[in-house]
Design an enzyme around this catalytic site. Structure first.
Site, PDB file in Angstrom:
ATOM      1  N   CYS A  20      58.291  16.383 -22.599  1.00 34.18           N
ATOM      2  CA  CYS A  20      58.322  14.933 -22.450  1.00 34.18           C
ATOM      3  C   CYS A  20      59.599  14.358 -23.064  1.00 34.18           C
ATOM      4  O   CYS A  20      60.022  14.764 -24.146  1.00 34.18           O
ATOM      5  CB  CYS A  20      57.138  14.217 -23.076  1.00 34.18           C
ATOM      6  N   ARG A  61      63.275  17.894 -20.132  1.00 39.41           N
ATOM      7  CA  ARG A  61      62.168  17.969 -21.094  1.00 39.41           C
ATOM      8  C   ARG A  61      60.805  17.884 -20.413  1.00 39.41           C
ATOM      9  O   ARG A  61      59.768  18.062 -21.052  1.00 39.41           O
ATOM     10  CB  ARG A  61      62.283  16.844 -22.118  1.00 39.41           C
ATOM     11  N   TRP A 108      55.797  15.979 -19.216  1.00 34.48           N
ATOM     12  CA  TRP A 108      55.381  17.360 -18.981  1.00 34.48           C
ATOM     13  C   TRP A 108      53.894  17.363 -19.311  1.00 34.48           C
ATOM     14  O   TRP A 108      53.503  17.255 -20.469  1.00 34.48           O
ATOM     15  CB  TRP A 108      56.150  18.307 -19.899  1.00 34.48           C
ATOM     16  N   ASN A 168      55.467  11.377 -26.938  1.00 33.35           N
ATOM     17  CA  ASN A 168      55.742  12.796 -26.741  1.00 33.35           C
ATOM     18  C   ASN A 168      54.988  13.555 -27.825  1.00 33.35           C
ATOM     19  O   ASN A 168      55.107  13.220 -29.000  1.00 33.35           O
ATOM     20  CB  ASN A 168      57.253  13.045 -26.865  1.00 33.35           C
ATOM     21  N   GLY A 169      54.202  14.541 -27.430  1.00 37.67           N
ATOM     22  CA  GLY A 169      53.444  15.310 -28.406  1.00 37.67           C
ATOM     23  C   GLY A 169      52.003  15.452 -27.952  1.00 37.67           C
ATOM     24  O   GLY A 169      51.691  15.239 -26.778  1.00 37.67           O
ATOM     25  N   GLU A 210      65.959  40.021 -22.267  1.00 37.15           N
ATOM     26  CA  GLU A 210      66.485  38.684 -21.974  1.00 37.15           C
ATOM     27  C   GLU A 210      66.817  38.551 -20.482  1.00 37.15           C
ATOM     28  O   GLU A 210      66.534  37.513 -19.870  1.00 37.15           O
ATOM     29  CB  GLU A 210      67.711  38.416 -22.864  1.00 37.15           C
ATOM     30  N   LYS A 240      65.127  35.778 -17.943  1.00 34.14           N
ATOM     31  CA  LYS A 240      65.942  34.856 -17.135  1.00 34.14           C
ATOM     32  C   LYS A 240      65.503  34.906 -15.678  1.00 34.14           C
ATOM     33  O   LYS A 240      65.315  33.878 -15.027  1.00 34.14           O
ATOM     34  CB  LYS A 240      67.400  35.279 -17.268  1.00 34.14           C
ATOM     35  N   GLU A 277      61.958  33.248 -15.129  1.00 34.24           N
ATOM     36  CA  GLU A 277      61.784  31.803 -15.270  1.00 34.24           C
ATOM     37  C   GLU A 277      62.464  30.997 -14.183  1.00 34.24           C
ATOM     38  O   GLU A 277      61.974  29.928 -13.831  1.00 34.24           O
ATOM     39  CB  GLU A 277      62.158  31.313 -16.668  1.00 34.24           C
ATOM     40  N   HIS A 330      55.922  56.888 -20.114  1.00 36.40           N
ATOM     41  CA  HIS A 330      54.624  56.765 -20.777  1.00 36.40           C
ATOM     42  C   HIS A 330      53.710  55.790 -20.040  1.00 36.40           C
ATOM     43  O   HIS A 330      52.795  55.223 -20.643  1.00 36.40           O
ATOM     44  CB  HIS A 330      54.831  56.350 -22.239  1.00 36.40           C
ATOM     45  N   LYS A 368      62.420  22.187 -21.342  1.00 33.72           N
ATOM     46  CA  LYS A 368      63.471  22.746 -22.200  1.00 33.72           C
ATOM     47  C   LYS A 368      63.005  22.949 -23.635  1.00 33.72           C
ATOM     48  O   LYS A 368      63.308  23.935 -24.257  1.00 33.72           O
ATOM     49  CB  LYS A 368      64.678  21.799 -22.157  1.00 33.72           C
TER      50      LYS A 368
END
Ligand code: M6R
Length: 617
Positions: A2, A27, A74, A100-101, A492, A496, A499, A515, A612
């Site tokens: 948010c 965000r 969000w 936001n939260g 990493e 990438k 996402e 294994h 983000k």
């Protein structure tokens, strides 16, 4: 999660709010809305979807209010729809709030308000806030002598006292049409100081084009913002003053500057980001130094172990950091995911140093993990990219990456800068402790200085990576293999790809394949191998040979000369000290994910379901 924007001044608020929302969309991008005050009435316009939708709503450009608040969401509580979009109002339309939260006790508060006759239009946790403010404004212990602003602020404070969870909140009301009240706890909020106008935002870049002077609001701190003045209050509403911070970031840093996407721009900014992060922290022939911290030999000698704690990409940078620290400083180092660390009672005491890595400095789990270590007596060191972010204000020591604002949800330049910074930190500790010989450190410094030019070399030749992306972008599964640091960077690379391309992928330590995971390899599956450690070339080739035998298509990223190998594609990257190789080997993987996402026609900068900055657990 948010984004919040606010404006108060002499100009029409709407264009400034919309512009701020556009820059904060990373965000959250499920819905967006704004509220302004016009002729003593709050006007709210909001809808689900992106900020572009909001911009196209009928009548939005006719709003003439010069004070306003805005939000891009969000979704946490309630699906994305108009009713659940912010701003939310109380039943009497006297208070408009963006938040936001997460309000953890909202059900309890909602039941209380319903028992008092309030009704609710949304499924959000946020809608309790304006109604609680209204409740306290009309029922609170308010003296008739109090002016309306004092009563307004007192009601916001009473409402906030009831909230459990995290919040950054903006409130406006026609009762005080020349003020915006803000408060925060565990969610970021900054106030930008203008001349005869003031700005509010979740993140500095959203309002960087208007001002470089910022107040960074602290937890449990209130601000009453008018166009000419900002007043700060602690949690018991005692007024205090607050220093202003000058932010040096160039306002272009928050623009795409001709690139199609922020992610591509940020990939190409990596040479500069590394140069800036090295800055004056070392020169050949001189010891490493940090302006921001001064750590004594006695303290370092008293350290038994180090924890590196972070989330996502920052955690992957931590994995590389572990090898750097153990190799150069000989201090046992453990890397942990912040959301796990905070709930598993880690064994730490005053002889533990805990390093927290966070690009945004606002990741809820990382901050909570830091607070936990402090409570157990450990010293804490934050690595962040955002000056004054929450994590930097909690930590005992802070060092900054100087990557500039990172806007794309997928982290790129933050990762390479974090690895570079931990390398400098490890050298700094090693020089204090005398735990590595001078030649080792000198060689590492020499190689670090060359890194930006070597990154440029990789970026000068993106075509083969683009071609490979075109061949594989329709695939459903991929694998990344490497050993030691090549495994760290494989993790990493795989993150990438997932996402931004939505292709399922897994990263494995190459020796672990036999294994179990090798059962997944079948004809045509793409396997990406990373081979940069001269001591592990043969072993890595053997592991890749095993997947080729089972029909896999292979792309290898390497700085070694590979003889007698049968890979389908090889991307050569410049050689460097093996301890620094992740800074180079990740670049082709960033580009590969980027181009795959483009070929699939996806929104690279705003991948689905993500935001983000993860400010909720
Ligand atoms: O701001 P932070 O570094 O604390 O963020 C941590 C993760 O959320 C972040 O790295 C995330 O994994 C990125 N989207 C990865 O590209």
């Amino acid at each position: 999660m948010c984004g919040i924007v606010g404006y108060i001044g002499n100009k029409k608020a709407t264009p400034i709010l919309l512009d701020g929302l556009l820059s904060l969309e990373y965000r959250g991008y499920d819905s967006a809305g704004i509220a302004t005050i016009e002729n003593d009435v709050i006007k709210v316009m909001k809808d689900k979807g992106r900020v572009k939708n909001l911009e196209n709503l009928d009548g939005i450009h006719d709003l003439i209010g010069t004070v306003g608040i805005a939000h891009t969401r969000w979704a946490t509580h309630g699906k994305p729809c108009r009713e659940n979009s912010h701003p939310h109002m109380d039943n009497s339309n006297t208070f408009a709030v963006v938040h936001n939260g997460i309000i953890e006790n909202y059900i309890e508060l909602k039941e209380f308000l319903i028992s008092k006759g309030y009704t609710f239009l949304s499924q959000t946790d946020t809608e309790v806030i304006p109604n609680l403010i209204h409740y306290y404004y009309t029922n609170g212990p308010v003296s008739v002598l109090k002016d309306s602003l004092e009563k307004f602020l007192g009601s916001v404070k009473s409402a906030v006292n009831d909230l459990k969870g995290s919040y950054a909140i903006e409130v406006i009301s026609p009762i005080c049409p020349n003020e915006v009240i803000v408060v925060r706890k565990d969610s970021p909020l900054v106030i930008g100081k203008g001349g005869g106008e003031n700005y509010i935002a979740s993140d500095i870049p959203a309002i960087l084009k208007y001002t470089k002077e910022f107040y960074l609001l602290d937890d449990n701190e209130f601000a009453v913002i008018s166009k000419d003045i900002v007043k700060f209050y602690d949690s018991s509403l005692t007024e205090h003053s607050k220093p202003i911070k000058n932010i040096e970031w160039d306002s272009n840093a928050a623009d795409k500057c001709g690139y199609e996407d922020y992610m591509l721009k940020e990939i190409f900014e990596q040479p500069t980001a590394i140069r800036e992060t090295i800055g004056s922290r070392f020169r050949l022939g001189e010891k490493c130094s940090f302006d921001d911290i001064d750590i004594s030999k006695e303290y370092l000698k008293s350290i038994n172990n180090i924890y590196i704690v972070a989330c996502g990409t920052a955690m992957h940078a931590g994995l590389v950091g572990k090898t750097l620290i153990e190799n150069l400083c000989k201090i046992p180092t453990t890397v942990d995911i912040a959301s796990e660390f905070r709930y598993r009672d880690p064994i730490i005491d005053e002889h533990t140093l805990c390093i927290y890595i966070s690009q945004s400095g606002e990741t809820a789990d990382t901050i909570a993990a830091l607070k936990l270590a402090k409570s157990k007596g450990a010293k804490t060191l934050a690595i962040s990219n955002v000056i004054g972010s929450s994590i930097t204000r909690e930590a005992d020591y802070t060092i900054y990456t100087h990557a500039g604002p990172e806007i794309a949800v997928a982290s790129t330049k933050a990762y390479t800068s974090q690895v570079a910074l931990i390398a400098i930190l490890a050298m700094y500790f090693a020089e204090i402790l005398g735990s590595s010989d001078e030649k080792t450190i000198l060689d590492l410094k020499t190689d670090m200085i060359d890194l930006p030019t070597k990154i440029e070399k990789i970026l000068d030749n993106v075509e083969p990576i683009k071609e490979f992306a075109q061949k594989i972008y329709t695939e459903k599964d991929m694998f990344f293999l490497g050993r030691n640091m090549d495994y760290n960077v494989a993790l990493e690379g795989s993150l990438k790809l997932k996402e931004i391309s939505y292709i399922h992928s897994e990263a494995y330590a190459a020796g672990e394949l036999k294994h179990g995971p090798i059962a997944l390899i079948e004809n045509g599956v793409t396997v990406i191998g990373i081979i940069t450690n001269p001591n592990l070339v043969e072993k890595s080739i053997s592991n890749l040979q095993e997947v080729i035998t089972r029909g896999a298509k292979t792309l290898v990223i390497t700085n070694q000369i590979l003889t007698n190998s049968h890979f389908d594609y090889v991307i050569n990257i410049p050689e460097t000290n093996p301890l620094l190789s992740p800074i180079l080997s990740i670049i082709p993987m960033q580009l590969l994910s980027y181009y795959i996402s483009k070929f699939k026609g996806l929104d690279v900068d705003k991948p689905r379901n993500l935001a983000k900055s993860v400010t909720v657990e």
